[in-house]
Design a protein around this motif. Structure first.
Motif, mmCIF file in Angstrom:
data_model
loop_
_atom_site.group_PDB
_atom_site.id
_atom_site.type_symbol
_atom_site.label_atom_id
_atom_site.label_comp_id
_atom_site.label_asym_id
_atom_site.label_seq_id
_atom_site.Cartn_x
_atom_site.Cartn_y
_atom_site.Cartn_z
ATOM 1 N N GLN A 138 37.350 33.488 51.194
ATOM 2 C CA GLN A 138 38.271 32.835 50.270
ATOM 3 C C GLN A 138 39.452 32.181 50.988
ATOM 4 O O GLN A 138 39.874 31.080 50.628
ATOM 5 C CB GLN A 138 38.775 33.840 49.247
ATOM 6 C CG GLN A 138 39.569 33.231 48.098
ATOM 7 C CD GLN A 138 39.939 34.259 47.052
ATOM 8 O OE1 GLN A 138 39.678 35.452 47.202
ATOM 9 N NE2 GLN A 138 40.564 33.803 45.968
ATOM 10 N N PHE A 139 39.976 32.851 52.011
ATOM 11 C CA PHE A 139 41.196 32.357 52.644
ATOM 12 C C PHE A 139 41.041 32.028 54.134
ATOM 13 O O PHE A 139 41.902 31.357 54.698
ATOM 14 C CB PHE A 139 42.328 33.379 52.468
ATOM 15 C CG PHE A 139 42.745 33.565 51.043
ATOM 16 C CD1 PHE A 139 43.541 32.626 50.418
ATOM 17 C CD2 PHE A 139 42.321 34.665 50.310
ATOM 18 C CE1 PHE A 139 43.928 32.787 49.092
ATOM 19 C CE2 PHE A 139 42.704 34.835 48.991
ATOM 20 C CZ PHE A 139 43.509 33.893 48.379
ATOM 21 N N TYR A 154 40.980 45.094 44.266
ATOM 22 C CA TYR A 154 41.259 44.765 42.869
ATOM 23 C C TYR A 154 41.214 46.057 42.084
ATOM 24 O O TYR A 154 40.260 46.827 42.209
ATOM 25 C CB TYR A 154 40.235 43.774 42.304
ATOM 26 C CG TYR A 154 40.405 43.547 40.822
ATOM 27 C CD1 TYR A 154 41.469 42.785 40.341
ATOM 28 C CD2 TYR A 154 39.532 44.125 39.899
ATOM 29 C CE1 TYR A 154 41.655 42.592 38.972
ATOM 30 C CE2 TYR A 154 39.718 43.937 38.535
ATOM 31 C CZ TYR A 154 40.781 43.170 38.085
ATOM 32 O OH TYR A 154 40.971 42.987 36.733
ATOM 33 N N ARG A 155 42.237 46.306 41.295
ATOM 34 C CA ARG A 155 42.306 47.530 40.497
ATOM 35 C C ARG A 155 42.082 47.192 39.032
ATOM 36 O O ARG A 155 42.686 46.262 38.504
ATOM 37 C CB ARG A 155 43.661 48.216 40.655
ATOM 38 C CG ARG A 155 43.749 49.544 39.885
ATOM 39 C CD ARG A 155 45.113 50.184 40.069
ATOM 40 N NE ARG A 155 45.128 51.551 39.581
ATOM 41 C CZ ARG A 155 45.767 51.958 38.484
ATOM 42 N NH1 ARG A 155 46.414 51.086 37.739
ATOM 43 N NH2 ARG A 155 45.755 53.232 38.131
ATOM 44 N N ALA A 189 37.061 37.697 37.595
ATOM 45 C CA ALA A 189 38.245 36.993 37.108
ATOM 46 C C ALA A 189 39.475 37.327 37.951
ATOM 47 O O ALA A 189 40.290 36.448 38.255
ATOM 48 C CB ALA A 189 38.496 37.341 35.643
ATOM 49 N N GLY A 190 39.597 38.596 38.333
ATOM 50 C CA GLY A 190 40.731 38.998 39.162
ATOM 51 C C GLY A 190 40.725 38.319 40.519
ATOM 52 O O GLY A 190 41.768 37.887 41.019
ATOM 53 N N ILE A 191 39.547 38.209 41.110
ATOM 54 C CA ILE A 191 39.437 37.545 42.409
ATOM 55 C C ILE A 191 39.784 36.062 42.276
ATOM 56 O O ILE A 191 40.515 35.501 43.115
ATOM 57 C CB ILE A 191 38.025 37.733 42.985
ATOM 58 C CG1 ILE A 191 37.786 39.211 43.330
ATOM 59 C CG2 ILE A 191 37.825 36.861 44.225
ATOM 60 C CD1 ILE A 191 36.367 39.516 43.760
ATOM 61 N N GLU A 192 39.269 35.424 41.211
ATOM 62 C CA GLU A 192 39.545 34.001 41.007
ATOM 63 C C GLU A 192 41.023 33.743 40.741
ATOM 64 O O GLU A 192 41.562 32.696 41.126
ATOM 65 C CB GLU A 192 38.691 33.475 39.859
ATOM 66 C CG GLU A 192 37.201 33.416 40.188
ATOM 67 C CD GLU A 192 36.353 33.012 38.993
ATOM 68 O OE1 GLU A 192 36.930 32.881 37.875
ATOM 69 O OE2 GLU A 192 35.133 32.831 39.168
ATOM 70 N N MET A 232 47.388 38.825 46.018
ATOM 71 C CA MET A 232 48.716 39.212 45.536
ATOM 72 C C MET A 232 48.971 40.709 45.715
ATOM 73 O O MET A 232 50.102 41.134 45.945
ATOM 74 C CB MET A 232 48.862 38.823 44.071
ATOM 75 C CG MET A 232 48.972 37.329 43.847
ATOM 76 S SD MET A 232 50.564 36.657 44.380
ATOM 77 C CE MET A 232 51.539 36.933 42.914
ATOM 78 N N GLU A 233 47.913 41.524 45.610
ATOM 79 C CA GLU A 233 48.073 42.960 45.840
ATOM 80 C C GLU A 233 48.655 43.215 47.221
ATOM 81 O O GLU A 233 49.530 44.068 47.391
ATOM 82 C CB GLU A 233 46.728 43.667 45.708
ATOM 83 C CG GLU A 233 46.263 43.894 44.294
ATOM 84 C CD GLU A 233 47.023 44.999 43.591
ATOM 85 O OE1 GLU A 233 47.204 46.080 44.177
ATOM 86 O OE2 GLU A 233 47.453 44.780 42.444
#
Length: 428
Positions: A268-269, A285-286, A310-313, A319-320
């Motif tokens: 992703q990055f 992701y929690r 959705a959290g990954i997108e 951000m975590e």
């Protein structure tokens, strides 16, 4: 020559150390001399593998080991309890960050590779294992020549790859996480072994309960997942969460369950960063879920996968890590029911001439748990390697009892086999 440990790596440098273990079962008789040479060759390819962690004031740094301090292959007989003893040999602060062990047997050998999570994640640890076996093949065939010495730099840490965030963005994310955490409390499995008598022997602190399906059962599970439109990861997570629910006391029936899923951020990055780069590039992701007794695994798996995707997108996993210092002061954000490190489907390492790697497993292993906490998450590392699905569930015998882990194993296995039996074309 040294590199400061970044904030994303600092969590791996505490008193409790974790390492990524890769374990191969090999038939044909491993040549210890070649394996040692292959291990040494791979160490030369990355400065992180030749490093130590050292404290300087309030900071930690990676610095290079002296040539005489570099780790070598450790060889011993695969006698009863040998593997368990090796599980309980942590990588100590100030010492090497990688190790290799050969347990020799009559019909099969066991090869173990460990690498500290301060310099690795799941993908780089897998690449580390594969490179060692490839160097074994190269040395065995006479086709290996050591590369010319060159200046090497440690890979940049995760923070350097992430997009910048303003204080306002980070504060807003923390507020969103706090709002998400409101509601019913989170339940974790009770530590039934804590305080038990007689005391757990020191050499039996860390072990792992393994669930492994046959190739035909794996095929059935994959077919069922495809037929129902749920990811295998979601289906497995649902089975694990249902097993956790079944293992909780009745008085916690109204509690929610929370899952922490590791998320690899390389693609992703940092798409240009190869898997062989020895640097942790993961976050998590929690999610918080209501998991009733007898939950429908397909519906729960769909929900789990949808929320994770959705959290990954949204960029939650990044951000975590970027908001970590702001998140840590809020204890209500951290109770956990399940920690899921999804390895996915990977190719096992190549077998050298005259040898056959018949099994491989991999999972993270902590140097210590805290039985005084009274309850804690189930750790699970699912993977499909050499065509067979498996889940490793590492745990401390000071926290969970054998009966608890057997119950979790049986519950998850029964759930997954029930799914495989419902696959189109399966024979009941």
């Amino acid at each position: 020559m040294r590199r400061r440990i970044a904030r994303s790596e600092r969590m791996y440098v505490s008193e409790i150390r974790t390492q990524a273990l890769q374990i191969c079962v090999v038939r044909g008789g491993v040549d210890a001399g070649i394996l040692d040479a292959a291990f040494t060759a791979v160490l030369a390819e990355a400065p992180g593998l030749r490093s130590r962690l050292e404290k300087d004031g309030d900071d930690y740094y990676l610095s290079l080991l002296e040539p005489s301090e570099l780790p070598r292959l450790h060889v011993r007989r695969n006698e009863p309890g040998a593997r368990l003893e090796e599980y309980n040999k942590p990588l100590h602060l100030g010492g090497p960050l990688a190790r290799a062990v050969l347990l020799t047997g009559t019909d099969e050998d066991v090869v173990m590779f460990g690498v500290d999570h301060a310099i690795s994640d799941g993908r780089s640890a897998t690449a580390f294992c594969n490179r060692i076996w490839q160097r074994y093949i190269d040395i065995q065939s006479g086709g290996y020549s050591a590369p010319k010495p060159q200046q090497q730099q440690w890979p940049a840490p995760l923070e350097d790859w992430l997009p910048p965030r303003s204080d306002a963005e980070l504060d807003a994310y923390v507020q969103e996480r706090l709002e998400r955490a409101e509601g019913a409390p989170v339940a974790s499995l009770p530590f039934r072994a804590a305080g038990s008598l007689p005391p757990v022997p020191a050499e039996s602190l860390m072990t792992s309960r393994r669930l492994r399906l046959t190739e035909s059962q794996t095929t059935g599970l994959l077919a069922f997942a495809k037929h129902t439109g749920v990811s295998v990861n979601g289906l497995v997570a649902a089975a694990l969460l249902a097993a956790v629910r079944a293992g909780l006391p009745e008085e916690l029936a109204d509690h929610r369950l929370s899952s922490f899923c590791t998320v690899d951020l390389r693609n992703q990055f940092a798409p240009g960063l190869g898997h062989e780069a020895m640097v942790p590039m993961v976050s998590w992701y929690r999610d918080l879920l209501h998991v009733p007794a007898g939950a429908d695994l397909v519906k729960l798996g769909h929900l789990f996968s949808t929320e994770l995707r959705a959290g990954i997108e949204r960029g939650d996993a990044a951000m975590e890590m970027q908001a970590l210092d702001r998140l840590l002061p809020h204890p209500q954000l951290w109770p956990t029911s399940l920690v899921l490190t999804n390895v996915g489907r990977i190719d096992g390492p190549p077998s050298p001439k005259g040898l056959k790697i018949v099994d491989m497993t991999k999972f993270p292993l902590s140097s210590r748990w805290d039985p005084e906490r009274g309850a804690g998450p189930l750790l699970a590392s699912p993977a499909t390697i050499y065509g067979r699905f498996s889940i490793e569930m590492p745990y401390s015998t000071q926290c969970f009892t054998t009966a608890q882990m057997d119950s979790i194993h049986d519950h998850v296995r029964d759930s997954l086999l029930a799914c495989a039996d419902r696959a189109p074309g399966s024979r009941r």
